[in-house]
Design an enzyme around this catalytic site. Structure first.
Site, PDB file in Angstrom:
ATOM      1  N   SER A   1      62.035  40.576   9.234  1.00  0.00           N
ATOM      2  CA  SER A   1      61.226  41.068   8.110  1.00  0.00           C
ATOM      3  C   SER A   1      61.548  42.458   7.596  1.00  0.00           C
ATOM      4  O   SER A   1      60.987  42.873   6.585  1.00  0.00           O
ATOM      5  CB  SER A   1      59.752  41.001   8.483  1.00  0.00           C
ATOM      6  OG  SER A   1      59.320  39.684   8.339  1.00  0.00           O
TER       7      SER A   1
ATOM      8  N   SER B   1      58.872  39.629   5.714  1.00  0.00           N
ATOM      9  CA  SER B   1      57.506  39.834   5.275  1.00  0.00           C
ATOM     10  C   SER B   1      57.256  41.240   4.728  1.00  0.00           C
ATOM     11  O   SER B   1      56.246  41.452   4.076  1.00  0.00           O
ATOM     12  CB  SER B   1      56.554  39.578   6.446  1.00  0.00           C
ATOM     13  OG  SER B   1      56.779  40.522   7.485  1.00  0.00           O
TER      14      SER B   1
ATOM     15  N   LYS C   1      53.651  49.798   5.474  1.00  0.00           N
ATOM     16  CA  LYS C   1      53.347  48.366   5.484  1.00  0.00           C
ATOM     17  C   LYS C   1      51.911  48.174   5.942  1.00  0.00           C
ATOM     18  O   LYS C   1      51.457  48.844   6.889  1.00  0.00           O
ATOM     19  CB  LYS C   1      54.327  47.644   6.425  1.00  0.00           C
ATOM     20  CG  LYS C   1      54.163  46.133   6.429  1.00  0.00           C
ATOM     21  CD  LYS C   1      55.239  45.439   7.260  1.00  0.00           C
ATOM     22  CE  LYS C   1      55.134  43.923   7.190  1.00  0.00           C
ATOM     23  NZ  LYS C   1      56.155  43.224   7.970  1.00  0.00           N
TER      24      LYS C   1
HETATM   25  N1  GLN Z   1      60.459  34.998   8.467  1.00  0.00           N
HETATM   26  C1  GLN Z   1      60.090  35.106   9.847  1.00  0.00           C
HETATM   27  C2  GLN Z   1      58.763  34.449  10.075  1.00  0.00           C
HETATM   28  O1  GLN Z   1      58.158  34.012   9.128  1.00  0.00           O
HETATM   29  C3  GLN Z   1      60.097  36.523  10.296  1.00  0.00           C
HETATM   30  C4  GLN Z   1      58.903  37.307   9.907  1.00  0.00           C
HETATM   31  C5  GLN Z   1      58.900  38.683  10.461  1.00  0.00           C
HETATM   32  O2  GLN Z   1      59.928  39.204  10.883  1.00  0.00           O
HETATM   33  N2  GLN Z   1      57.710  39.268  10.509  1.00  0.00           N
HETATM   34  O3  GLN Z   1      58.293  34.347  11.179  1.00  0.00           O
END
Ligand code: GLN
Length: 482
Positions: free
Chosen positions: A173, A149, A74
């Protein structure tokens, strides 16, 4: 010889038996990368370096556990000498001088990093639509989001390009894109994996983890990713078990909790059916289901969306156009430099979070929002502690439904509600895993298991039992010719 859709275990044995050389494996991998260009899953490739490493492995024997295994990283983990953008224009020119501990651990175990995967900007999002580098497409259907994400990581594993990828999970995410792409992903206990070299979003929630086709491969990766790290003050100094050791242990007699307060009747009835079928499947393996009450769990999304933006507004203050990252052209003065560098460098969702975060931390509102959210966070953790007095694990759907179409969810609040089932584990620091559990209209869907603190081995064991007796994780999306 096809290497597509192979697991780490399978690729390792192909390499060992010399059915494929390290170089051939990497060459084939990059051919797949190119034929899946339309996924837009990579931001930066590491082709030359990766092929060189593979060539070296062919000329030297190695007994490392993950020797020659291609992995996608990532783009939130800093990689020495390899551009790291975190999905943002702000870091479009950033070449880190060091590598994250996770990257070092995996490469020291023999993994070959093939490139950096696309992601929501600074990991803020649930659909991969906030990346400066464009949307990622879900291999299961044109114009479908892969979840976010870690959407790029999920997409490349689902498309069978690599057996594994790294992800990070602040509010879901890893688990959410795993669910929407039909793969397996685990977020370990907070502190299990070092955060050193992870570009910070919300430091008290961020945690790295593996994404792969199977729970078994996740266990193999966990063995290498976890370490106590003096460079991360929140890194846990706990014994790291062999996560593969108890994978096969029977699950008969285990008690799994179903959260009373999660109102599944609000979900599509087909989604509920997939969940009920998974319960029946576990029952056939001898698991008992019990209802548990977590009275504050429905406060998780509002709590998360105070804590996470607050921490993000503080963490992202370092991107000021002075030290590294983007700097605007021809600033008039220092203030102009700050304002324009940040205005040009950050996207809309990141700016929204910085504004919310600065607001809830401001003098007049700190007690009403940030302090209150911290108090509720403690109540949610207490709820889990109480529940784990009665059950071994907790099970829920991972997501509210299957992958949705890109552009179809324009209201940020609706998008935040996508995290309903995943954020509680982050707020409580607990480990959670998502495994494929069914398909609706040829789109994958996952179930989530949440474990007590440090109980990743148990989560992996319970997930592995499901995968030994079902074939959801073996399904593959339509392929493309090379
Ligand atoms: N969807 C969540 C957010 O936008 C989690 C994102 C994540 O886990 N990095 O904050």
């Amino acid at each position: 010889m096809s290497i597509q859709f192979k697991t780490i275990k399978e690729l390792s044995s192909m390499l060992q038996s010399k059915e494929v050389s390290n170089y051939e494996l990497l060459q084939e991998t990059f051919k797949l990368v190119k034929s899946y260009k339309h996924l837009n899953a990579f931001i930066t490739l590491n082709e030359e370096n990766a092929l060189k490493k593979a060539r070296n492995l062919d000329n030297n024997t190695s007994d490392l556990s993950l020797s020659g295994i291609p992995i996608a990283q990532k783009d939130l983990f800093v990689t020495k000498g390899l551009r790291t953008t975190c999905g943002s224009n702000m870091l479009s020119n950033f070449i880190p001088p060091y590598s994250a501990t996770v990257i070092e651990n995996l490469e020291n175990a023999g993994c070959i990093s093939i490139g950096k995967t696309n992601m929501d900007e600074f990991a803020m999002g649930s659909s991969n639509e906030t990346s400066f580098y464009g949307n990622v497409n879900n291999p299961w259907g044109e114009n479908l989001v892969p979840g976010g994400s870690s959407g790029g990581s999920a997409a490349v594993v689902a498309a069978g390009i690599v057996p594994a990828a790294t992800g990070t999970d602040t509010g879901g995410s890893i688990r959410q894109p795993a669910s929407l792409c039909g793969i397996t992903g685990i977020k370990p206990t907070y502190g299990r994996i070092s955060r050193w070299g992870m570009i910070a979003f919300a430091s008290s929630l961020d945690q790295a983890g593996p994404m792969a086709r199977t729970a078994e491969d996740c266990a193999i990766l966990m063995n290498e990713m976890c370490s106590h790290d003096n460079k991360d003050t929140t890194s846990l100094d706990e014994t790291i078990p062999d996560f593969t050791k108890d994978l096969d242990a029977p699950v008969k007699g285990l008690k799994i909790g179903i959260v009373k307060e999660f109102d599944l009747s609000k979900l599509d009835s087909n989604v509920v059916k997939v969940f009920e079928d998974s319960k029946k499947h576990y029952e056939s393996l001898g698991v008992d289901f019990v209802e548990v009450s977590l009275p504050n769990i429905n406060l998780s999304v509002p709590t998360y969306y105070v804590v996470a933006p607050a921490e993000c507004s503080s963490n992202l203050s370092r991107f000021d156009g002075v030290k590294f990252g983007k700097r605007c052209d021809d600033p008039k003065d220092l203030e102009d430099l700050y304002i324009r560098s940040r205005s040009e460098g950050f996207g809309e969702e990141v700016k929204r979070r910085i504004l919310i975060g600065s607001y809830v931390l401001s003098a007049g509102f700190y007690d009403a929002y940030y302090k209150k959210a911290q108090q509720v966070r403690r109540l949610i953790k207490n709820d889990f502690d109480n529940a784990f007095k009665h059950v071994d694990l907790i099970m829920s759907p991972t997501t509210r439904g299957t992958a949705f179409e890109a552009g179809s969810m324009s209201d940020p609040i609706q998008m935040y509600l996508e995290d309903l089932f995943t954020v509680p584990a982050n707020l409580a620091g607990l480990p959670g895993i998502s495994i494929p559990s069914g398909y609706l209209d040829s789109k994958p869907l996952g179930i989530q298991l949440i474990g007590n603190s440090l109980q990743e081995s148990q989560l992996l064991n319970v997930a592995h039992n499901f995968q030994m007796t079902s074939d959801w994780h073996l399904r593959t999306p339509p392929t493309r010719s090379k």
